[in-house]
Design a protein around this motif. Structure first.
Motif, PDB file in Angstrom:
ATOM      1  N   GLY A 173       0.820  -1.213   0.000  1.00  0.00           N
ATOM      2  CA  GLY A 173       0.000   0.000   0.000  1.00  0.00           C
ATOM      3  C   GLY A 173       0.848   1.255   0.000  1.00  0.00           C
ATOM      4  N   VAL A 174       1.882   1.274   0.830  1.00  0.00           N
ATOM      5  CA  VAL A 174       2.790   2.430   0.870  1.00  0.00           C
ATOM      6  C   VAL A 174       3.504   2.582  -0.460  1.00  0.00           C
ATOM      7  CG1 VAL A 174       4.900   3.313   1.938  1.00  0.00           C
ATOM      8  CG2 VAL A 174       3.077   2.400   3.366  1.00  0.00           C
ATOM      9  N   ASN A 175       3.993   1.478  -1.017  1.00  0.00           N
ATOM     10  CA  ASN A 175       4.682   1.536  -2.313  1.00  0.00           C
ATOM     11  C   ASN A 175       3.757   2.029  -3.414  1.00  0.00           C
ATOM     12  OD1 ASN A 175       7.111   0.653  -1.271  1.00  0.00           O
ATOM     13  ND2 ASN A 175       6.697  -1.487  -1.732  1.00  0.00           N
ATOM     14  N   LEU A 176       2.519   1.566  -3.391  1.00  0.00           N
ATOM     15  CA  LEU A 176       1.551   1.983  -4.400  1.00  0.00           C
ATOM     16  C   LEU A 176       1.245   3.470  -4.277  1.00  0.00           C
ATOM     17  CD1 LEU A 176      -0.192   0.899  -6.699  1.00  0.00           C
ATOM     18  CD2 LEU A 176      -1.950   0.355  -5.017  1.00  0.00           C
ATOM     19  N   PHE A 177       1.102   3.963  -3.060  1.00  0.00           N
ATOM     20  CA  PHE A 177       0.824   5.384  -2.849  1.00  0.00           C
ATOM     21  C   PHE A 177       1.974   6.243  -3.356  1.00  0.00           C
ATOM     22  CE2 PHE A 177       0.912   9.227  -0.189  1.00  0.00           C
ATOM     23  CZ  PHE A 177      -0.293   9.781  -0.578  1.00  0.00           C
ATOM     24  N   PHE A 178       3.200   5.879  -3.001  1.00  0.00           N
ATOM     25  CA  PHE A 178       4.349   6.668  -3.443  1.00  0.00           C
ATOM     26  C   PHE A 178       4.569   6.547  -4.951  1.00  0.00           C
ATOM     27  CE2 PHE A 178       5.664   6.631   1.106  1.00  0.00           C
ATOM     28  CZ  PHE A 178       5.608   8.012   1.275  1.00  0.00           C
ATOM     29  N   ALA A 179       4.251   5.386  -5.517  1.00  0.00           N
ATOM     30  CA  ALA A 179       4.339   5.244  -6.971  1.00  0.00           C
ATOM     31  C   ALA A 179       3.329   6.159  -7.661  1.00  0.00           C
ATOM     32  CB  ALA A 179       4.103   3.795  -7.384  1.00  0.00           C
ATOM     33  N   SER A 180       2.155   6.328  -7.065  1.00  0.00           N
ATOM     34  CA  SER A 180       1.172   7.237  -7.663  1.00  0.00           C
ATOM     35  C   SER A 180       1.631   8.685  -7.542  1.00  0.00           C
ATOM     36  CB  SER A 180      -0.206   7.051  -7.026  1.00  0.00           C
ATOM     37  OG  SER A 180      -0.280   7.643  -5.744  1.00  0.00           O
ATOM     38  N   LEU A 181       2.363   9.018  -6.477  1.00  0.00           N
ATOM     39  CA  LEU A 181       2.916  10.368  -6.365  1.00  0.00           C
ATOM     40  C   LEU A 181       3.956  10.617  -7.446  1.00  0.00           C
ATOM     41  CD1 LEU A 181       3.345  10.825  -2.513  1.00  0.00           C
ATOM     42  CD2 LEU A 181       1.615  11.836  -3.988  1.00  0.00           C
ATOM     43  N   ILE A 182       4.798   9.624  -7.715  1.00  0.00           N
ATOM     44  CA  ILE A 182       5.790   9.767  -8.781  1.00  0.00           C
ATOM     45  C   ILE A 182       5.090   9.816 -10.140  1.00  0.00           C
ATOM     46  CG2 ILE A 182       7.699   8.592  -9.953  1.00  0.00           C
ATOM     47  CD1 ILE A 182       8.565   7.589  -7.146  1.00  0.00           C
ATOM     48  N   GLY A 183       4.024   9.029 -10.287  1.00  0.00           N
ATOM     49  CA  GLY A 183       3.268   9.043 -11.537  1.00  0.00           C
ATOM     50  C   GLY A 183       2.598  10.372 -11.817  1.00  0.00           C
ATOM     51  N   SER A 184       2.359  11.161 -10.774  1.00  0.00           N
ATOM     52  CA  SER A 184       1.737  12.472 -10.979  1.00  0.00           C
ATOM     53  C   SER A 184       2.653  13.406 -11.756  1.00  0.00           C
ATOM     54  CB  SER A 184       1.359  13.100  -9.632  1.00  0.00           C
ATOM     55  OG  SER A 184       2.510  13.513  -8.924  1.00  0.00           O
ATOM     56  N   TRP A 185       3.942  13.113 -11.796  1.00  0.00           N
ATOM     57  CA  TRP A 185       4.876  13.934 -12.569  1.00  0.00           C
ATOM     58  C   TRP A 185       4.592  13.844 -14.061  1.00  0.00           C
ATOM     59  CZ3 TRP A 185      10.025  11.963 -10.002  1.00  0.00           C
ATOM     60  CH2 TRP A 185      10.053  12.363  -8.667  1.00  0.00           C
ATOM     61  N   VAL A 186       4.002  12.731 -14.484  1.00  0.00           N
ATOM     62  CA  VAL A 186       3.681  12.569 -15.905  1.00  0.00           C
ATOM     63  C   VAL A 186       2.181  12.685 -16.167  1.00  0.00           C
ATOM     64  CG1 VAL A 186       5.727  11.203 -16.461  1.00  0.00           C
ATOM     65  CG2 VAL A 186       3.653  10.045 -15.682  1.00  0.00           C
ATOM     66  N   GLY A 187       1.443  13.189 -15.186  1.00  0.00           N
ATOM     67  CA  GLY A 187       0.024  13.453 -15.395  1.00  0.00           C
ATOM     68  C   GLY A 187      -0.936  12.392 -14.906  1.00  0.00           C
ATOM     69  N   TRP A 188      -0.447  11.331 -14.301  1.00  0.00           N
ATOM     70  CA  TRP A 188      -1.348  10.309 -13.779  1.00  0.00           C
ATOM     71  C   TRP A 188      -1.991  10.806 -12.496  1.00  0.00           C
ATOM     72  CZ3 TRP A 188       2.462   5.599 -14.205  1.00  0.00           C
ATOM     73  CH2 TRP A 188       2.668   5.316 -15.544  1.00  0.00           C
ATOM     74  N   PRO A 189      -3.167  10.292 -12.146  1.00  0.00           N
ATOM     75  CA  PRO A 189      -3.821  10.754 -10.918  1.00  0.00           C
ATOM     76  C   PRO A 189      -3.122  10.208  -9.665  1.00  0.00           C
ATOM     77  CG  PRO A 189      -5.106   9.003 -11.920  1.00  0.00           C
ATOM     78  CD  PRO A 189      -3.990   9.339 -12.881  1.00  0.00           C
ATOM     79  N   VAL A 190      -3.180  10.976  -8.601  1.00  0.00           N
ATOM     80  CA  VAL A 190      -2.622  10.540  -7.316  1.00  0.00           C
ATOM     81  C   VAL A 190      -3.704   9.763  -6.577  1.00  0.00           C
ATOM     82  CG1 VAL A 190      -1.701  11.310  -5.099  1.00  0.00           C
ATOM     83  CG2 VAL A 190      -1.059  12.506  -7.194  1.00  0.00           C
ATOM     84  N   LEU A 191      -3.351   8.592  -6.060  1.00  0.00           N
ATOM     85  CA  LEU A 191      -4.302   7.778  -5.306  1.00  0.00           C
ATOM     86  C   LEU A 191      -4.516   8.368  -3.927  1.00  0.00           C
ATOM     87  CD1 LEU A 191      -2.967   4.182  -6.085  1.00  0.00           C
ATOM     88  CD2 LEU A 191      -4.907   5.324  -7.125  1.00  0.00           C
ATOM     89  N   THR A 192      -5.733   8.216  -3.415  1.00  0.00           N
ATOM     90  CA  THR A 192      -5.975   8.575  -2.027  1.00  0.00           C
ATOM     91  C   THR A 192      -5.359   7.496  -1.149  1.00  0.00           C
ATOM     92  OG1 THR A 192      -8.062   7.374  -1.851  1.00  0.00           O
ATOM     93  CG2 THR A 192      -8.179   9.647  -2.683  1.00  0.00           C
ATOM     94  N   PRO A 193      -5.095   7.798   0.114  1.00  0.00           N
ATOM     95  CA  PRO A 193      -4.573   6.741   0.990  1.00  0.00           C
ATOM     96  C   PRO A 193      -5.497   5.525   1.081  1.00  0.00           C
ATOM     97  CG  PRO A 193      -4.210   8.876   1.982  1.00  0.00           C
ATOM     98  CD  PRO A 193      -5.059   9.110   0.761  1.00  0.00           C
ATOM     99  N   TRP A 194      -6.811   5.733   1.011  1.00  0.00           N
ATOM    100  CA  TRP A 194      -7.750   4.606   1.066  1.00  0.00           C
ATOM    101  C   TRP A 194      -7.636   3.735  -0.185  1.00  0.00           C
ATOM    102  CZ3 TRP A 194      -9.497   3.279   5.521  1.00  0.00           C
ATOM    103  CH2 TRP A 194      -9.709   4.245   6.494  1.00  0.00           C
ATOM    104  N   GLN A 195      -7.484   4.375  -1.336  1.00  0.00           N
ATOM    105  CA  GLN A 195      -7.313   3.612  -2.579  1.00  0.00           C
ATOM    106  C   GLN A 195      -6.004   2.835  -2.556  1.00  0.00           C
ATOM    107  OE1 GLN A 195      -7.580   6.953  -5.231  1.00  0.00           O
ATOM    108  NE2 GLN A 195      -9.660   6.409  -5.885  1.00  0.00           N
ATOM    109  N   ALA A 196      -4.952   3.479  -2.051  1.00  0.00           N
ATOM    110  CA  ALA A 196      -3.658   2.802  -1.972  1.00  0.00           C
ATOM    111  C   ALA A 196      -3.721   1.625  -1.001  1.00  0.00           C
ATOM    112  CB  ALA A 196      -2.576   3.788  -1.551  1.00  0.00           C
ATOM    113  N   ALA A 197      -4.441   1.788   0.115  1.00  0.00           N
ATOM    114  CA  ALA A 197      -4.578   0.692   1.079  1.00  0.00           C
ATOM    115  C   ALA A 197      -5.345  -0.478   0.463  1.00  0.00           C
ATOM    116  CB  ALA A 197      -5.272   1.182   2.342  1.00  0.00           C
ATOM    117  N   ALA A 198      -6.409  -0.175  -0.271  1.00  0.00           N
ATOM    118  CA  ALA A 198      -7.184  -1.238  -0.928  1.00  0.00           C
ATOM    119  C   ALA A 198      -6.336  -1.947  -1.980  1.00  0.00           C
ATOM    120  CB  ALA A 198      -8.441  -0.657  -1.558  1.00  0.00           C
ATOM    121  N   GLY A 199      -5.583  -1.184  -2.758  1.00  0.00           N
ATOM    122  CA  GLY A 199      -4.696  -1.793  -3.749  1.00  0.00           C
ATOM    123  C   GLY A 199      -3.600  -2.607  -3.093  1.00  0.00           C
ATOM    124  N   GLY A 200      -3.098  -2.125  -1.952  1.00  0.00           N
ATOM    125  CA  GLY A 200      -2.065  -2.861  -1.227  1.00  0.00           C
ATOM    126  C   GLY A 200      -2.577  -4.185  -0.701  1.00  0.00           C
TER     127      GLY A 200
END
Length: 72
Positions: free
Chosen positions: A20-47
């Motif tokens: 979940g933590v890795n997914l959240f931080f990956a979404s933050l890095i993905g925001s550099w190229v225009g991808w949406p940032v996950l909420t912590p709840w979405q990252a926890a569910a994905g984790g």
């Protein structure tokens, strides 16, 4: 319950949390190229979802090491 399943059940919360933590931080890095940032709840569910195969693989690895350590 087999020892493998006990080990898997004990390790799963840690694996799901790490994924979940890795997914959240990956979404933050993905925001550099225009991808949406996950909420912590979405990252926890994905984790919780991604954590299943990751924890399974890690538990298999630990069981192999335990068997290797038991053989003379």
């Amino acid at each position: 319950m087999t020892p493998f399943l006990k080990l898997f059940a004990a390790l799963y919360p840690f694996g799901a949390g790490a994924m979940g933590v890795n997914l959240f931080f990956a979404s933050l890095i993905g925001s550099w190229v225009g991808w949406p940032v996950l909420t912590p709840w979405q990252a926890a569910a994905g984790g919780m979802l991604i954590g299943l195969p990751a924890t399974w693989a890690f538990a298999c690895h630990i069981v192999r090491l335990m068997k290797k350590a038991e053989t003379p």
